[in-house]
Design an enzyme around this catalytic site. Structure first.
Site, PDB file in Angstrom:
ATOM      1  N   SER A  35       7.560  13.639  -4.358  1.00 32.90           N
ATOM      2  CA  SER A  35       8.299  14.177  -3.218  1.00 32.90           C
ATOM      3  C   SER A  35       7.511  15.303  -2.571  1.00 32.90           C
ATOM      4  CB  SER A  35       9.633  14.720  -3.737  1.00 32.90           C
ATOM      5  OG  SER A  35      10.207  15.589  -2.800  1.00 32.90           O
ATOM      6  N   THR A  52       8.597  17.946  -1.957  1.00 32.54           N
ATOM      7  CA  THR A  52       9.059  19.202  -2.552  1.00 32.54           C
ATOM      8  C   THR A  52       7.982  19.834  -3.448  1.00 32.54           C
ATOM      9  OG1 THR A  52      10.904  20.243  -3.697  1.00 32.54           O
ATOM     10  CG2 THR A  52      10.182  18.177  -4.590  1.00 32.54           C
ATOM     11  N   TYR A  59      14.519  20.274  -9.876  1.00 29.70           N
ATOM     12  CA  TYR A  59      14.168  18.907  -9.470  1.00 29.70           C
ATOM     13  C   TYR A  59      12.681  18.846  -9.105  1.00 29.70           C
ATOM     14  CZ  TYR A  59      13.592  14.924  -6.326  1.00 29.70           C
ATOM     15  OH  TYR A  59      13.114  13.794  -5.709  1.00 29.70           O
ATOM     16  N   ASN A  79      22.641  15.358   1.983  1.00 26.92           N
ATOM     17  CA  ASN A  79      21.575  15.170   2.962  1.00 26.92           C
ATOM     18  C   ASN A  79      22.135  14.964   4.362  1.00 26.92           C
ATOM     19  OD1 ASN A  79      20.176  13.591   0.298  1.00 26.92           O
ATOM     20  ND2 ASN A  79      19.062  15.229   1.299  1.00 26.92           N
ATOM     21  N   LYS A  98      18.036  13.010  -8.506  1.00 21.77           N
ATOM     22  CA  LYS A  98      17.405  13.590  -7.314  1.00 21.77           C
ATOM     23  C   LYS A  98      18.191  14.685  -6.612  1.00 21.77           C
ATOM     24  CE  LYS A  98      19.369  10.129  -4.252  1.00 21.77           C
ATOM     25  NZ  LYS A  98      19.234   9.288  -3.081  1.00 21.77           N
ATOM     26  N   LYS A 131       9.234  16.782 -10.836  1.00 22.80           N
ATOM     27  CA  LYS A 131       8.250  15.937 -10.133  1.00 22.80           C
ATOM     28  C   LYS A 131       6.834  16.467 -10.396  1.00 22.80           C
ATOM     29  CE  LYS A 131      11.003  12.956  -8.257  1.00 22.80           C
ATOM     30  NZ  LYS A 131      11.018  11.582  -8.745  1.00 22.80           N
ATOM     31  N   PHE A 143      10.910   4.238  -9.728  1.00 25.11           N
ATOM     32  CA  PHE A 143      11.848   4.972  -8.864  1.00 25.11           C
ATOM     33  C   PHE A 143      12.939   5.666  -9.671  1.00 25.11           C
ATOM     34  CE2 PHE A 143      10.308   1.391  -6.316  1.00 25.11           C
ATOM     35  CZ  PHE A 143       9.958   2.000  -5.122  1.00 25.11           C
ATOM     36  N   ASP A 150      17.323  -0.868 -14.478  1.00 25.95           N
ATOM     37  CA  ASP A 150      18.128   0.236 -13.922  1.00 25.95           C
ATOM     38  C   ASP A 150      19.345   0.436 -14.815  1.00 25.95           C
ATOM     39  OD1 ASP A 150      19.873   1.812 -12.090  1.00 25.95           O
ATOM     40  OD2 ASP A 150      18.405   1.254 -10.565  1.00 25.95           O
ATOM     41  N   ASN A 151      19.750   1.692 -14.995  1.00 28.55           N
ATOM     42  CA  ASN A 151      20.957   1.935 -15.797  1.00 28.55           C
ATOM     43  C   ASN A 151      22.201   2.054 -14.920  1.00 28.55           C
ATOM     44  OD1 ASN A 151      20.751   4.460 -14.648  1.00 28.55           O
ATOM     45  ND2 ASN A 151      20.595   5.593 -16.571  1.00 28.55           N
ATOM     46  N   ARG A 164      12.461  18.397   9.866  1.00 31.77           N
ATOM     47  CA  ARG A 164      11.950  17.606   8.745  1.00 31.77           C
ATOM     48  C   ARG A 164      11.218  16.381   9.275  1.00 31.77           C
ATOM     49  NH1 ARG A 164      13.350  21.543   6.741  1.00 31.77           N
ATOM     50  NH2 ARG A 164      14.672  21.930   4.919  1.00 31.77           N
TER      51      ARG A 164
HETATM   52  P1  NAD Z   1      18.734   6.621  -6.169  1.00 34.02           P
HETATM   53  O1  NAD Z   1      19.552   7.519  -7.003  1.00 34.02           O
HETATM   54  O2  NAD Z   1      19.406   5.834  -5.103  1.00 34.02           O
HETATM   55  O3  NAD Z   1      17.916   5.594  -7.091  1.00 34.02           O
HETATM   56  C1  NAD Z   1      17.481   5.917  -8.386  1.00 34.02           C
HETATM   57  C2  NAD Z   1      17.853   4.744  -9.289  1.00 34.02           C
HETATM   58  O4  NAD Z   1      17.409   5.045 -10.621  1.00 34.02           O
HETATM   59  C3  NAD Z   1      19.363   4.494  -9.361  1.00 34.02           C
HETATM   60  O5  NAD Z   1      19.606   3.110  -9.183  1.00 34.02           O
HETATM   61  C4  NAD Z   1      19.749   4.954 -10.765  1.00 34.02           C
HETATM   62  O6  NAD Z   1      20.835   4.209 -11.283  1.00 34.02           O
HETATM   63  C5  NAD Z   1      18.446   4.714 -11.528  1.00 34.02           C
HETATM   64  N1  NAD Z   1      18.259   5.567 -12.710  1.00 34.02           N
HETATM   65  C6  NAD Z   1      18.419   6.916 -12.801  1.00 34.02           C
HETATM   66  N2  NAD Z   1      18.140   7.333 -14.041  1.00 34.02           N
HETATM   67  C7  NAD Z   1      17.788   6.227 -14.768  1.00 34.02           C
HETATM   68  C8  NAD Z   1      17.397   6.010 -16.102  1.00 34.02           C
HETATM   69  N3  NAD Z   1      17.328   7.026 -16.972  1.00 34.02           N
HETATM   70  N4  NAD Z   1      17.110   4.749 -16.506  1.00 34.02           N
HETATM   71  C9  NAD Z   1      17.194   3.711 -15.630  1.00 34.02           C
HETATM   72  N5  NAD Z   1      17.561   3.863 -14.339  1.00 34.02           N
HETATM   73  C10 NAD Z   1      17.857   5.106 -13.917  1.00 34.02           C
HETATM   74  O7  NAD Z   1      17.549   7.509  -5.544  1.00 34.02           O
HETATM   75  P2  NAD Z   1      16.483   7.143  -4.416  1.00 34.02           P
HETATM   76  O8  NAD Z   1      16.804   7.949  -3.218  1.00 34.02           O
HETATM   77  O9  NAD Z   1      16.335   5.681  -4.303  1.00 34.02           O
HETATM   78  O10 NAD Z   1      15.188   7.776  -5.074  1.00 34.02           O
HETATM   79  C11 NAD Z   1      14.263   7.019  -5.832  1.00 34.02           C
HETATM   80  C12 NAD Z   1      13.163   7.933  -6.338  1.00 34.02           C
HETATM   81  O11 NAD Z   1      12.529   8.562  -5.215  1.00 34.02           O
HETATM   82  C13 NAD Z   1      13.650   9.071  -7.238  1.00 34.02           C
HETATM   83  O12 NAD Z   1      12.706   9.264  -8.268  1.00 34.02           O
HETATM   84  C14 NAD Z   1      13.688  10.259  -6.315  1.00 34.02           C
HETATM   85  O13 NAD Z   1      13.503  11.484  -7.003  1.00 34.02           O
HETATM   86  C15 NAD Z   1      12.512   9.959  -5.394  1.00 34.02           C
HETATM   87  N6  NAD Z   1      12.618  10.611  -4.083  1.00 34.02           N
HETATM   88  C16 NAD Z   1      13.738  10.418  -3.323  1.00 34.02           C
HETATM   89  C17 NAD Z   1      13.849  11.048  -2.085  1.00 34.02           C
HETATM   90  C18 NAD Z   1      15.089  10.891  -1.235  1.00 34.02           C
HETATM   91  O14 NAD Z   1      15.321  11.695  -0.332  1.00 34.02           O
HETATM   92  N7  NAD Z   1      15.912   9.864  -1.426  1.00 34.02           N
HETATM   93  C19 NAD Z   1      12.818  11.882  -1.630  1.00 34.02           C
HETATM   94  C20 NAD Z   1      11.681  12.046  -2.421  1.00 34.02           C
HETATM   95  C21 NAD Z   1      11.595  11.407  -3.656  1.00 34.02           C
HETATM   96  N1  UDP Z   2      21.298  19.960   7.133  1.00 30.20           N
HETATM   97  C1  UDP Z   2      22.372  20.427   7.858  1.00 30.20           C
HETATM   98  N2  UDP Z   2      23.642  20.059   7.472  1.00 30.20           N
HETATM   99  C2  UDP Z   2      23.877  19.227   6.415  1.00 30.20           C
HETATM  100  C3  UDP Z   2      22.769  18.745   5.685  1.00 30.20           C
HETATM  101  C4  UDP Z   2      21.494  19.144   6.066  1.00 30.20           C
HETATM  102  O1  UDP Z   2      22.197  21.171   8.823  1.00 30.20           O
HETATM  103  O2  UDP Z   2      25.048  18.925   6.112  1.00 30.20           O
HETATM  104  C5  UDP Z   2      19.911  20.339   7.539  1.00 30.20           C
HETATM  105  C6  UDP Z   2      19.132  21.076   6.476  1.00 30.20           C
HETATM  106  O3  UDP Z   2      19.349  22.471   6.593  1.00 30.20           O
HETATM  107  C7  UDP Z   2      17.697  20.668   6.805  1.00 30.20           C
HETATM  108  C8  UDP Z   2      17.849  19.241   7.346  1.00 30.20           C
HETATM  109  O4  UDP Z   2      19.201  19.127   7.762  1.00 30.20           O
HETATM  110  O5  UDP Z   2      17.179  21.474   7.854  1.00 30.20           O
HETATM  111  C9  UDP Z   2      17.540  18.161   6.323  1.00 30.20           C
HETATM  112  O6  UDP Z   2      18.308  18.394   5.162  1.00 30.20           O
HETATM  113  P1  UDP Z   2      18.344  17.364   3.948  1.00 30.20           P
HETATM  114  O7  UDP Z   2      19.231  17.954   2.901  1.00 30.20           O
HETATM  115  O8  UDP Z   2      18.681  16.002   4.476  1.00 30.20           O
HETATM  116  O9  UDP Z   2      16.835  17.289   3.466  1.00 30.20           O
HETATM  117  P2  UDP Z   2      15.918  18.408   2.734  1.00 30.20           P
HETATM  118  O10 UDP Z   2      16.424  19.747   3.138  1.00 30.20           O
HETATM  119  O11 UDP Z   2      16.048  18.153   1.288  1.00 30.20           O
HETATM  120  O12 UDP Z   2      14.554  18.146   3.253  1.00 30.20           O
END
Ligand code: NAD
Ligand code: UDP
Length: 338
Positions: free
Chosen positions: A123, A125, A147, A197, A83, A151, A79, A30-31, A229
């Site tokens: 994701s 998404t 973003y 979020n 994001k 993905k 991971f 991790d960086n 959601r």
């Molecule tokens: P996070 O930011 O907490 O964790 C990501 C980690 O990756 C961090 O520790 C960061 O320091 C490290 N990192 C970033 N760029 C790097 C690089 N170039 N080299 C080495 N390390 C690096 O995010 P998270 O919520 O734990 O998400 C993890 C993964 O899941 C991500 O790929 C994210 O896109 C995906 N994801 C997250 C969510 C969410 O809502 N949290 C939803 C869907 C997908």
């Molecule tokens: N949301 C909200 N207020 C906030 C953040 C989110 O009402 O401050 C709502 C947003 O419109 C969505 C839900 O909560 O309906 C989840 O949002 P989040 O950003 O957590 O996830 P995502 O939209 O990326 O799925």
């Protein structure tokens, strides 16, 4: 040995706990661009086992290759990435560089070290605008922001790679909305700056760091008009990774699998559950819809149940209670501990 990129982050740290508890050895790479070293210390404290932690960037070919080779890993859980949807629109090249180029460099290192088992964090998404709900894995794929496009590009890269060399075992895991924290209260989500979020924002309102929640729209075609959601407890998500690896280690292929609860909750459901779990009021104001938001979506979670024997075990009450414990034990996140 499992090599975990981004293992200090929110989801990666919880995955490391579950991997260690399941008896796997772990190397984190991790960086720390969006995480704290302290998280990796706490992971080891919870699991009662040590792991190797390497500070490095996945785009640094030499550092990555030497850490991967030294780890003697049989598989990679990937991971690492950026994001934030809004930031990805403002700085697209940063996202292509980190998420796409970073993954390309990782795949090259895996080829060089002959490691061909990968679990990738995708994701929901990638489903874009829903044509049918719940989202099934065969729903059409598209992206509505940079973003999401990163993905989608990586997913395509992985499918192409597997087609060229079918001995790869690749699990593309499409997460829905991860929330919650470990029940110990020691690790959890530690957003920098104002959270985008819902759950971390609600938690910060309950703890008194912010005055009120902005509810982004109450005129969606949902039961109470607020956005719906599919929230998934981060520990269930982490366990899903261990189960996905168990499945992949004996099978070649490239599969995409939803990790979600299979049902949705509205913003108001979340507010009420959080108030109940915390015993604190969560004041809110209804504002306009947030640009780019979808009204409602949730997962068809049956493929993960069928393939991995996995389904969620922790409901909304538990997600709120565990978030509240983490938030109240660490009001300033990891930085509070010195
Ligand atoms: P996070 O930011 O907490 O964790 C990501 C980690 O990756 C961090 O520790 C960061 O320091 C490290 N990192 C970033 N760029 C790097 C690089 N170039 N080299 C080495 N390390 C690096 O995010 P998270 O919520 O734990 O998400 C993890 C993964 O899941 C991500 O790929 C994210 O896109 C995906 N994801 C997250 C969510 C969410 O809502 N949290 C939803 C869907 C997908
Ligand atoms: N949301 C909200 N207020 C906030 C953040 C989110 O009402 O401050 C709502 C947003 O419109 C969505 C839900 O909560 O309906 C989840 O949002 P989040 O950003 O957590 O996830 P995502 O939209 O990326 O799925």
């Amino acid at each position: 040995m499992i090599f975990v990129t981004g293992g200090a982050g929110y989801i990666g740290s919880h995955a490391c706990v579950e991997l260690l508890m399941a008896g796997h050895d772990v190397t984190v790479f991790d960086n720390f661009s969006n995480s704290q070293w302290e998280a990796t210390e706490r992971v080891q404290r919870i699991a009662g086992r040590t792991m190797t932690v390497v500070r490095g960037d996945i785009r640094d070919v030499q550092a990555l290759q030497s850490a991967l080779r030294a780890s003697k890993a049989e598989a990679v859980m990937h991971f690492a990435g950026l994001k934030a949807v809004g930031e990805s629109e403002a700085e697209p090249l940063k996202y292509y560089d980190n998420n796409v180029l970073g993954t390309l460099r990782l795949l090259e290192a895996m080829v060089a070290c002959d490691v061909k088992t990968l679990v990738f964090s995708s994701s929901a998404t990638v489903y874009g605008i829903p044509e049918s709900l719940p989202y099934r894995e065969d729903h059409r794929l598209s992206a509505t922001n940079t973003y999401g496009m990163t993905k989608l590009v990586v997913e395509n890269m992985l499918r192409d790679l597997h087609r060229s060399d079918p001995s790869w075992s690749i699990g593309i895991l499409r997460y829905f909305n991860p929330v919650g924290a470990h029940s110990s209260g020691l690790i959890g989500e530690d957003p920098q700056g104002t959270p985008n979020n819902l759950m971390p924002y609600v938690a910060q309102v309950a703890v008194g760091r912010r005055e009120f929640l902005n509810v982004w729209g109450n005129d969606y075609p949902t039961p109470d008009g607020t956005g719906v959601r599919d929230y998934i407890h981060v520990v269930d998500l982490a366990i899903g990774h261990v189960k996905a690896f168990d499945y992949l280690k004996t099978r070649e292929g490239c599969i995409a699998v939803n990790l979600g609860a299979g049902s949705g909750h509205s913003v108001m459901d979340m507010v009420r559950s959080f108030e109940a779990a915390s015993g604190r009021a969560v004041p809110f104001k209804v504002g306009p819809r947030r640009a780019g938001d979808l009204g409602a979506y949730w997962a068809d979670a049956s493929l993960a149940a069928e393939l991995f024997g996995w389904r969620v075990e922790r409901g909304l009450d538990r997600m709120c209670a565990d978030t509240w414990r983490w938030q109240s034990m660490n009001p300033d996140g990891y930085k509070g501990e010195q």
